[in-house]
Scaffold this motif. Structure first.
Motif, PDB file in Angstrom:
ATOM      1  N   ASP A  43     -16.208  44.381 -56.008  1.00  0.00           N
ATOM      2  CA  ASP A  43     -14.912  44.695 -56.618  1.00  0.00           C
ATOM      3  C   ASP A  43     -14.166  45.801 -55.869  1.00  0.00           C
ATOM      4  OD1 ASP A  43     -16.303  46.984 -57.335  1.00  0.00           O
ATOM      5  OD2 ASP A  43     -16.046  46.708 -59.492  1.00  0.00           O
ATOM      6  N   GLY A  44     -14.754  46.310 -54.776  1.00  0.00           N
ATOM      7  CA  GLY A  44     -14.086  47.307 -53.955  1.00  0.00           C
ATOM      8  C   GLY A  44     -14.144  48.729 -54.478  1.00  0.00           C
ATOM      9  N   THR A  45     -14.958  48.999 -55.489  1.00  0.00           N
ATOM     10  CA  THR A  45     -15.013  50.340 -56.069  1.00  0.00           C
ATOM     11  C   THR A  45     -16.007  51.265 -55.386  1.00  0.00           C
ATOM     12  OG1 THR A  45     -16.651  49.644 -57.714  1.00  0.00           O
ATOM     13  CG2 THR A  45     -14.315  49.529 -58.356  1.00  0.00           C
ATOM     14  N   GLY A  46     -16.806  50.731 -54.467  1.00  0.00           N
ATOM     15  CA  GLY A  46     -17.792  51.559 -53.787  1.00  0.00           C
ATOM     16  C   GLY A  46     -18.980  50.746 -53.348  1.00  0.00           C
ATOM     17  N   GLY A  47     -20.151  51.353 -53.413  1.00  0.00           N
ATOM     18  CA  GLY A  47     -21.365  50.665 -52.992  1.00  0.00           C
ATOM     19  C   GLY A  47     -22.585  51.472 -53.378  1.00  0.00           C
ATOM     20  N   ALA A  48     -23.723  51.084 -52.821  1.00  0.00           N
ATOM     21  CA  ALA A  48     -24.974  51.775 -53.104  1.00  0.00           C
ATOM     22  C   ALA A  48     -25.881  51.658 -51.900  1.00  0.00           C
ATOM     23  CB  ALA A  48     -25.652  51.175 -54.338  1.00  0.00           C
ATOM     24  N   TYR A  49     -26.806  52.606 -51.813  1.00  0.00           N
ATOM     25  CA  TYR A  49     -27.842  52.502 -50.797  1.00  0.00           C
ATOM     26  C   TYR A  49     -29.102  53.157 -51.316  1.00  0.00           C
ATOM     27  CZ  TYR A  49     -25.788  57.041 -49.169  1.00  0.00           C
ATOM     28  OH  TYR A  49     -25.269  58.312 -49.064  1.00  0.00           O
ATOM     29  N   VAL A  50     -30.225  52.803 -50.715  1.00  0.00           N
ATOM     30  CA  VAL A  50     -31.521  53.350 -51.106  1.00  0.00           C
ATOM     31  C   VAL A  50     -32.070  54.127 -49.924  1.00  0.00           C
ATOM     32  CG1 VAL A  50     -33.878  52.821 -51.857  1.00  0.00           C
ATOM     33  CG2 VAL A  50     -31.955  51.464 -52.722  1.00  0.00           C
ATOM     34  N   ILE A  51     -32.349  55.411 -50.166  1.00  0.00           N
ATOM     35  CA  ILE A  51     -32.930  56.238 -49.114  1.00  0.00           C
ATOM     36  C   ILE A  51     -34.357  56.604 -49.486  1.00  0.00           C
ATOM     37  CG2 ILE A  51     -30.726  57.146 -48.310  1.00  0.00           C
ATOM     38  CD1 ILE A  51     -31.406  59.743 -49.813  1.00  0.00           C
ATOM     39  N   LEU A  52     -35.092  57.020 -48.481  1.00  0.00           N
ATOM     40  CA  LEU A  52     -36.466  57.478 -48.648  1.00  0.00           C
ATOM     41  C   LEU A  52     -36.504  58.966 -48.355  1.00  0.00           C
ATOM     42  CD1 LEU A  52     -38.097  54.605 -46.595  1.00  0.00           C
ATOM     43  CD2 LEU A  52     -37.871  54.721 -49.072  1.00  0.00           C
ATOM     44  N   ALA A  53     -37.125  59.731 -49.252  1.00  0.00           N
ATOM     45  CA  ALA A  53     -37.232  61.178 -49.066  1.00  0.00           C
ATOM     46  C   ALA A  53     -38.467  61.688 -49.788  1.00  0.00           C
ATOM     47  CB  ALA A  53     -35.974  61.873 -49.595  1.00  0.00           C
TER      48      ALA A  53
END
Length: 85
Positions: A43-53
């Motif tokens: 929908d163009g509102t953003g996104g997501a990602y998964v990081i490792l820490a």
């Protein structure tokens, strides 16, 4: 290492000019072994990602260097994510 879900929601300050620096940043994080997956919201509102820490503070410190955050183009929220399935 733990997985952290990062929700990136665009702010009114969003500009497409930040897209390439953000992608370059993701490439650097991936090359360092700290990025699991990424994606945008259709929908163009953003996104997501998964990081490792190692911990939530380390995850937040890393995410704070993302150009979409440093420019104010997106609000980033980090969650420790326990994947069960």
């Amino acid at each position: 290492m733990y997985k952290y879900l990062v929700l990136a929601l665009r702010t009114p300050d969003w500009t497409d000019e930040v897209t390439e620096p953000h992608r370059d940043w993701l490439d650097e994080v991936r090359a360092a072994g700290n990025l699991d997956c990424t994606g945008r919201f259709t929908d163009g509102t953003g996104g997501a990602y998964v990081i490792l820490a190692d911990n939530l503070d380390a995850a937040r410190e890393l995410v704070a260097t993302d150009p979409i955050h440093t420019t104010g183009a997106s609000e980033l929220v980090v969650f420790e994510w326990e994947i069960t399935g």
